[in-house]
Motif scaffolding. Structure first.
Motif, PDB file in Angstrom:
ATOM      1  N   LEU A   1      46.251  17.811  -0.597  1.00 60.35           N
ATOM      2  CA  LEU A   1      46.484  16.391  -0.804  1.00 60.35           C
ATOM      3  C   LEU A   1      46.461  16.100  -2.299  1.00 60.35           C
ATOM      4  CD1 LEU A   1      44.233  14.871   2.002  1.00 60.35           C
ATOM      5  CD2 LEU A   1      46.703  15.191   2.035  1.00 60.35           C
ATOM      6  N   ALA A   2      47.551  15.515  -2.761  1.00 61.27           N
ATOM      7  CA  ALA A   2      47.636  15.173  -4.183  1.00 61.27           C
ATOM      8  C   ALA A   2      46.686  14.022  -4.499  1.00 61.27           C
ATOM      9  CB  ALA A   2      49.068  14.796  -4.542  1.00 61.27           C
ATOM     10  N   GLN A   3      46.293  13.953  -5.737  1.00 60.92           N
ATOM     11  CA  GLN A   3      45.371  12.906  -6.162  1.00 60.92           C
ATOM     12  C   GLN A   3      45.964  11.519  -5.953  1.00 60.92           C
ATOM     13  OE1 GLN A   3      43.982  13.394 -10.164  1.00 60.92           O
ATOM     14  NE2 GLN A   3      42.408  11.823  -9.999  1.00 60.92           N
ATOM     15  N   VAL A   4      47.276  11.407  -6.158  1.00 63.76           N
ATOM     16  CA  VAL A   4      47.918  10.117  -5.987  1.00 63.76           C
ATOM     17  C   VAL A   4      47.877   9.679  -4.526  1.00 63.76           C
ATOM     18  CG1 VAL A   4      50.200  11.202  -5.710  1.00 63.76           C
ATOM     19  CG2 VAL A   4      50.024   8.784  -6.397  1.00 63.76           C
ATOM     20  N   ASP A   5      47.972  10.646  -3.592  1.00 60.59           N
ATOM     21  CA  ASP A   5      47.928  10.305  -2.171  1.00 60.59           C
ATOM     22  C   ASP A   5      46.549   9.765  -1.789  1.00 60.59           C
ATOM     23  OD1 ASP A   5      50.496  11.275  -2.068  1.00 60.59           O
ATOM     24  OD2 ASP A   5      49.884  13.265  -1.387  1.00 60.59           O
ATOM     25  N   LEU A   6      45.511  10.396  -2.305  1.00 57.76           N
ATOM     26  CA  LEU A   6      44.150   9.919  -2.036  1.00 57.76           C
ATOM     27  C   LEU A   6      43.927   8.547  -2.655  1.00 57.76           C
ATOM     28  CD1 LEU A   6      42.165  13.239  -2.629  1.00 57.76           C
ATOM     29  CD2 LEU A   6      42.734  12.175  -0.432  1.00 57.76           C
ATOM     30  N   ALA A   7      44.496   8.354  -3.846  1.00 55.38           N
ATOM     31  CA  ALA A   7      44.341   7.066  -4.522  1.00 55.38           C
ATOM     32  C   ALA A   7      45.025   5.949  -3.728  1.00 55.38           C
ATOM     33  CB  ALA A   7      44.924   7.148  -5.930  1.00 55.38           C
ATOM     34  N   ILE A   8      46.227   6.239  -3.202  1.00 52.14           N
ATOM     35  CA  ILE A   8      46.954   5.231  -2.425  1.00 52.14           C
ATOM     36  C   ILE A   8      46.244   4.980  -1.095  1.00 52.14           C
ATOM     37  CG2 ILE A   8      49.100   4.821  -1.152  1.00 52.14           C
ATOM     38  CD1 ILE A   8      50.604   6.001  -3.507  1.00 52.14           C
ATOM     39  N   ALA A   9      45.660   6.022  -0.512  1.00 51.54           N
ATOM     40  CA  ALA A   9      44.867   5.830   0.709  1.00 51.54           C
ATOM     41  C   ALA A   9      43.684   4.914   0.419  1.00 51.54           C
ATOM     42  CB  ALA A   9      44.381   7.175   1.237  1.00 51.54           C
ATOM     43  N   GLY A  10      43.067   5.097  -0.740  1.00 55.78           N
ATOM     44  CA  GLY A  10      41.965   4.227  -1.141  1.00 55.78           C
ATOM     45  C   GLY A  10      42.412   2.790  -1.313  1.00 55.78           C
ATOM     46  N   VAL A  11      43.602   2.614  -1.881  1.00 55.86           N
ATOM     47  CA  VAL A  11      44.145   1.266  -2.048  1.00 55.86           C
ATOM     48  C   VAL A  11      44.378   0.624  -0.676  1.00 55.86           C
ATOM     49  CG1 VAL A  11      46.174  -0.051  -2.806  1.00 55.86           C
ATOM     50  CG2 VAL A  11      45.205   1.720  -4.282  1.00 55.86           C
ATOM     51  N   PHE A  12      44.843   1.417   0.277  1.00 54.60           N
ATOM     52  CA  PHE A  12      45.087   0.905   1.627  1.00 54.60           C
ATOM     53  C   PHE A  12      43.786   0.415   2.265  1.00 54.60           C
ATOM     54  CE2 PHE A  12      46.147   1.981   6.249  1.00 54.60           C
ATOM     55  CZ  PHE A  12      46.767   0.767   6.456  1.00 54.60           C
ATOM     56  N   VAL A  13      42.739   1.229   2.170  1.00 51.26           N
ATOM     57  CA  VAL A  13      41.438   0.842   2.729  1.00 51.26           C
ATOM     58  C   VAL A  13      40.896  -0.399   2.036  1.00 51.26           C
ATOM     59  CG1 VAL A  13      39.033   1.550   3.049  1.00 51.26           C
ATOM     60  CG2 VAL A  13      40.872   3.194   3.452  1.00 51.26           C
TER      61      VAL A  13
END
Length: 417
Positions: free
Chosen positions: A221-233
């Protein structure tokens, strides 16, 4: 306005319902039919409202209807774009494999799915909860017959989880804002709602005898994907907090979150000329949005001719608890928002226990038919095997669970009130 016009508009609404039910027979996309009939209904309203005062009321009604539709569309667009991105990147699938064991009984898996959908929908809105839950199911690659059982549980559990929170269901928020129930009263609804979900899971899991083998896949998982998941939450949490504390419309919070997602993708270099982040918007099922548009136009036209007001007369012929139960059944055919609005405007006299029962009924009753709730429509658009007919196979189990949940609300009201 001609006397025959209300009958024509009701006939158009019935035709739209039949087009949804018989989609597999007539082989015409339901979104195309209901969009045509919904638009035609308003064209007829304008064409036959020559009187200045009536014409002005129709104009105001259309503006209100379009405003509601626009809010729903924009909210769906933001939520679906988030889910489309995270699903495409494999984040949802990765989370499943991290928390699920290598082997689990299908019965236990169905229960966990129902509990997750129930809990998630109490925090997020029903549409987002359905999108996430269905994505989880599809990533497991279960056989079609079993996927239908899981999808049915998701629809019922999502609608059940939303009734106890003002951020979980629009009708719950409407009844709360009208001063009929308090937040504490609503939280009590979680218990009977959960009982109904567990009962449905028990009934639908009976034929499931096998073990589900979960093939764990390692994915980076790329860092950007985790960051966007965090934004979603954070967007979901901000939607709840913003609505409760400052009365910020959910659509505004989600559009803000979506814009942050776009800017974050650009900052991380994910938004490139060859792979623009806006492409994920094109992956949204726009036929679902068009279907919503047509349905809401049809319902809005019925509201203009006061066709929904007749349902209020039920309370003069039946006890409130019986009328509320029937309102839940009606909400599986007719949108629960105008039904609830008609009851509130009529100022029907009911006790706190009966208002709590109505909150449960209109929130969960839409689960009885696949077209009766936003969760059902979204699930139908995601699962190819899920149709009006295939969902009806579980109608008996659904109405039993709904009835037990409703009876539990009445029993709970006797204890806490």
């Amino acid at each position: 306005m001609p006397d025959i016009l209300p009958y024509i508009l009701v006939a158009l609404a019935i035709a739209g319902l039949l087009a949804v039910v018989l989609e597999e027979v007539i082989h015409v996309n339901k979104a195309q039919v209901v969009l045509f009939l919904g638009a035609l209904s308003w064209v007829l309203l304008f064409a036959f409202s020559a009187d200045g005062h009536v014409h002005e009321k129709v104009q105001e009604g259309l503006q209100e209807n379009i405003g509601e539709i626009a809010s729903l569309w924009l909210f769906l667009l933001a939520a679906m774009t988030f889910v489309a991105y995270l699903n495409k990147k494999g984040l949802i699938e990765s989370l499943i494999y991290r928390f699920l064991p290598s082997s689990i009984s299908e019965r236990k898996l169905l229960l966990l799915t129902g509990l997750f959908s129930f809990a998630f929908s109490s925090l997020a809105d029903n549409i987002t909860a359905t999108l996430i839950s269905i994505a989880l199911i599809l990533s497991l690659n279960l056989p079609a017959s079993k996927t239908l059982r899981f999808a049915t549980v998701v629809v019922f559990a999502v609608n059940s989880g939303g009734v106890a929170m003002i951020t979980g269901d629009v009708t719950t928020l409407m009844i709360f804002l009208a001063g009929k129930v308090s937040i504490t009263n609503l939280l009590w609804l979680s218990f009977p709602a959960l009982v109904a979900v567990v009962l449905l899971v028990s009934m639908l899991s009976w034929p499931l005898r096998e073990q589900a083998v979960i093939e764990h896949k390692e994915s980076e998982l790329a860092q950007v994907d985790l960051a966007i998941a965090g934004v979603f939450v954070l967007t979901i949490l901000a939607t709840i907090a913003g609505n409760v504390l400052f009365d910020i419309p959910p659509v505004l919070s989600f559009l803000t979150g979506l814009s942050v997602m776009f800017l974050l993708a650009r900052a991380y270099g994910e938004d490139t000329e060859n792979h623009p982040i806006l492409n994920y918007i094109r992956q949204i099922e726009f036929d679902t949005l068009l279907f919503f548009l047509g349905i809401l136009l049809l319902v809005g036209s019925l509201k203009e001719i006061h066709a929904l007001d007749s349902f209020v007369s039920l309370y003069s012929h039946l006890p409130a608890w019986a009328a509320n139960y029937l309102m839940g059944l009606l909400s599986s055919v007719i949108d629960n928002v105008p039904l609830t609005a008609a009851l509130l405007k009529a100022d029907v006299s009911m006790t706190l226990q009966e208002w709590m029962a109505l909150t449960y009924a209109v929130g969960v009753g839409g689960s009885l038919l696949i077209i009766g709730s936003a969760a059902g429509i979204v699930a139908m658009s995601k699962v190819n095997e899920l149709t009006f007919g295939s969902y009806m196979k579980y109608f008996v189990a659904l109405i039993i669970a709904y009835s037990v949940g409703y009876a539990s609300v009445l029993g709970l009201g006797q204890i806490i009130i």
